[in-house]
Design a protein around this motif. Structure first.
Motif, PDB file in Angstrom:
ATOM      1  N   GLY A 194      44.223  46.435  79.753  1.00 29.78           N
ATOM      2  CA  GLY A 194      43.694  45.375  80.607  1.00 29.78           C
ATOM      3  C   GLY A 194      44.812  44.455  81.069  1.00 29.78           C
ATOM      4  O   GLY A 194      45.996  44.784  80.956  1.00 29.78           O
ATOM      5  N   ASP A 195      44.459  43.281  81.601  1.00 29.70           N
ATOM      6  CA  ASP A 195      45.437  42.280  82.040  1.00 29.70           C
ATOM      7  C   ASP A 195      45.752  41.349  80.876  1.00 29.70           C
ATOM      8  O   ASP A 195      44.837  40.770  80.266  1.00 29.70           O
ATOM      9  CB  ASP A 195      44.900  41.484  83.222  1.00 29.70           C
ATOM     10  N   PHE A 196      47.041  41.184  80.576  1.00 24.89           N
ATOM     11  CA  PHE A 196      47.478  40.331  79.476  1.00 24.89           C
ATOM     12  C   PHE A 196      48.387  39.228  80.016  1.00 24.89           C
ATOM     13  O   PHE A 196      49.304  39.491  80.797  1.00 24.89           O
ATOM     14  CB  PHE A 196      48.227  41.151  78.421  1.00 24.89           C
ATOM     15  N   THR A 197      48.116  37.995  79.578  1.00 24.43           N
ATOM     16  CA  THR A 197      48.887  36.838  80.016  1.00 24.43           C
ATOM     17  C   THR A 197      49.969  36.507  78.985  1.00 24.43           C
ATOM     18  O   THR A 197      49.699  36.480  77.778  1.00 24.43           O
ATOM     19  CB  THR A 197      47.974  35.618  80.208  1.00 24.43           C
ATOM     20  N   PHE A 198      51.189  36.282  79.465  1.00 23.51           N
ATOM     21  CA  PHE A 198      52.332  35.957  78.627  1.00 23.51           C
ATOM     22  C   PHE A 198      52.876  34.572  79.002  1.00 23.51           C
ATOM     23  O   PHE A 198      53.133  34.302  80.177  1.00 23.51           O
ATOM     24  CB  PHE A 198      53.471  36.965  78.835  1.00 23.51           C
ATOM     25  N   ASP A 199      53.088  33.730  77.999  1.00 24.70           N
ATOM     26  CA  ASP A 199      53.888  32.531  78.212  1.00 24.70           C
ATOM     27  C   ASP A 199      55.360  32.927  78.201  1.00 24.70           C
ATOM     28  O   ASP A 199      55.721  34.021  77.755  1.00 24.70           O
ATOM     29  CB  ASP A 199      53.626  31.504  77.105  1.00 24.70           C
ATOM     30  N   LEU A 200      56.235  32.049  78.670  1.00 23.08           N
ATOM     31  CA  LEU A 200      57.668  32.321  78.590  1.00 23.08           C
ATOM     32  C   LEU A 200      58.088  32.480  77.131  1.00 23.08           C
ATOM     33  O   LEU A 200      57.649  31.719  76.254  1.00 23.08           O
ATOM     34  CB  LEU A 200      58.463  31.190  79.250  1.00 23.08           C
ATOM     35  N   GLN A 201      58.876  33.508  76.863  1.00 16.44           N
ATOM     36  CA  GLN A 201      59.386  33.858  75.530  1.00 16.44           C
ATOM     37  C   GLN A 201      58.302  34.452  74.617  1.00 16.44           C
ATOM     38  O   GLN A 201      58.563  34.713  73.447  1.00 16.44           O
ATOM     39  CB  GLN A 201      60.039  32.655  74.826  1.00 16.44           C
ATOM     40  N   GLU A 202      57.109  34.680  75.161  1.00 17.85           N
ATOM     41  CA  GLU A 202      56.052  35.270  74.320  1.00 17.85           C
ATOM     42  C   GLU A 202      56.216  36.782  74.253  1.00 17.85           C
ATOM     43  O   GLU A 202      56.618  37.435  75.217  1.00 17.85           O
ATOM     44  CB  GLU A 202      54.669  34.933  74.870  1.00 17.85           C
ATOM     45  N   GLN A 203      55.873  37.332  73.112  1.00 20.37           N
ATOM     46  CA  GLN A 203      55.990  38.762  72.845  1.00 20.37           C
ATOM     47  C   GLN A 203      54.637  39.310  72.404  1.00 20.37           C
ATOM     48  O   GLN A 203      53.914  38.655  71.656  1.00 20.37           O
ATOM     49  CB  GLN A 203      57.023  38.972  71.738  1.00 20.37           C
ATOM     50  N   LYS A 204      54.297  40.501  72.877  1.00 16.56           N
ATOM     51  CA  LYS A 204      53.090  41.192  72.415  1.00 16.56           C
ATOM     52  C   LYS A 204      53.476  42.600  71.978  1.00 16.56           C
ATOM     53  O   LYS A 204      54.429  43.187  72.502  1.00 16.56           O
ATOM     54  CB  LYS A 204      52.023  41.242  73.510  1.00 16.56           C
ATOM     55  N   CYS A 205      52.702  43.123  71.033  1.00 15.07           N
ATOM     56  CA  CYS A 205      53.043  44.404  70.405  1.00 15.07           C
ATOM     57  C   CYS A 205      51.799  45.280  70.297  1.00 15.07           C
ATOM     58  O   CYS A 205      50.744  44.821  69.841  1.00 15.07           O
ATOM     59  CB  CYS A 205      53.628  44.129  69.021  1.00 15.07           C
TER      60      CYS A 205
END
Length: 262
Positions: free
Chosen positions: A8-19
């Protein structure tokens, strides 16, 4: 089995990481002001596990280990993640030969690995296109000249829907085999053209492909392969996920037996 939606669509803040991980195998994305960083942490397959979404704190990654750096003037805050089928056909090898008796029409269920894809939004630029587990390379054909480079995997080739072992990193293809020959036909391998198939999900978030029909004609070295945009009525309702990597257009192929079944 019911799985959590990992796409799906994932929102990232600056410097955020997802795994996105399966056991110790992980794919990580990190947003910076002018670039996206990606990591591909490979491990021994744990095919009984499912995909987990986290911040990746359990995985040790160094800035020097970045697999990909994708530069933009300014990164947007959204990435679209979605599953795709393999970029080549997949040779499915049943654990034992399948003998289709003369005049019979049977249904097989074959599972194949899923690729993890991520595109920037709204530009649609690809930053990841990786399999959770890359199958081994193999050649399929009557000779080293007449054939194609494929992936290969072993399969149980179930014939009953209720016997399937479904996981979020695999897609299942329903294959109808019609033996119009007057003799039994033995299948040791099936070349499944997953790069020509649509991908769908069911209400439990399991992944399914377009249905295939293979017709073996009497005294012919060719077989008719029909790619149906629909799936088995047993699976309805389904949600469309992604289009084929390679469009067939008319949905029908005539293939030599030696290049499709072995």
């Amino acid at each position: 089995m019911s799985n959590s939606i990992w796409w799906g669509d994932f929102t990232f803040d600056l410097q955020e990481q997802k795994c996105w991980s399966i056991g110790q195998r992980a794919i990580l994305l990190k947003r910076k002001a002018t670039e996206w960083n990606t990591w591909n942490i490979e491990s021994v397959a744990q095919e009984h596990d499912d995909i987990t979404l986290s911040d990746g704190a359990n995985f040790t990654v160094e800035s020097t280990d970045v697999v990909g750096r994708f530069l933009e003037k300014s990164t947007s805050d959204t990435v679209k993640v979605f599953p795709l089928l393999a970029d080549r056909t997949v040779i499915a090898r049943p654990s034992s030969p399948l003998v289709i008796l003369a005049g019979e029409k049977i249904q097989l269920f074959i599972s194949t690995p899923i690729w993890f894809c991520a595109h920037t939004v709204p530009s649609g630029k690809c930053i990841v296109d990786l399999p959770f587990w890359r199958p081994s390379d193999s050649w399929f054909g009557s000779s080293t000249i007449d054939g194609q480079l494929c992936y290969a995997k072993y399969t149980s080739a179930k014939t009953q829907l209720e016997d399937l072992d479904l996981h979020s990193h695999k897609a299942t293809t329903s294959i109808i085999v019609v033996n119009n020959h007057d003799q039994p036909f033995t299948i040791n391998r099936i070349n499944v053209p997953v790069n020509h198939l649509h991908l769908y999900s069911d209400e439990q978030n399991n992944l399914w492909t377009s249905r295939l029909t293979i017709e073996i004609k009497n005294d012919s070295s060719d077989v008719e392969l029909i790619v149906d945009k629909s799936v088995s009525s047993e699976l309805a309702p389904l949600t469309f996920i992604s289009s084929p990597r390679v469009s067939l257009g008319h949905g029908k192929l005539i293939r030599r037996i030696s290049n499709l079944l072995g």
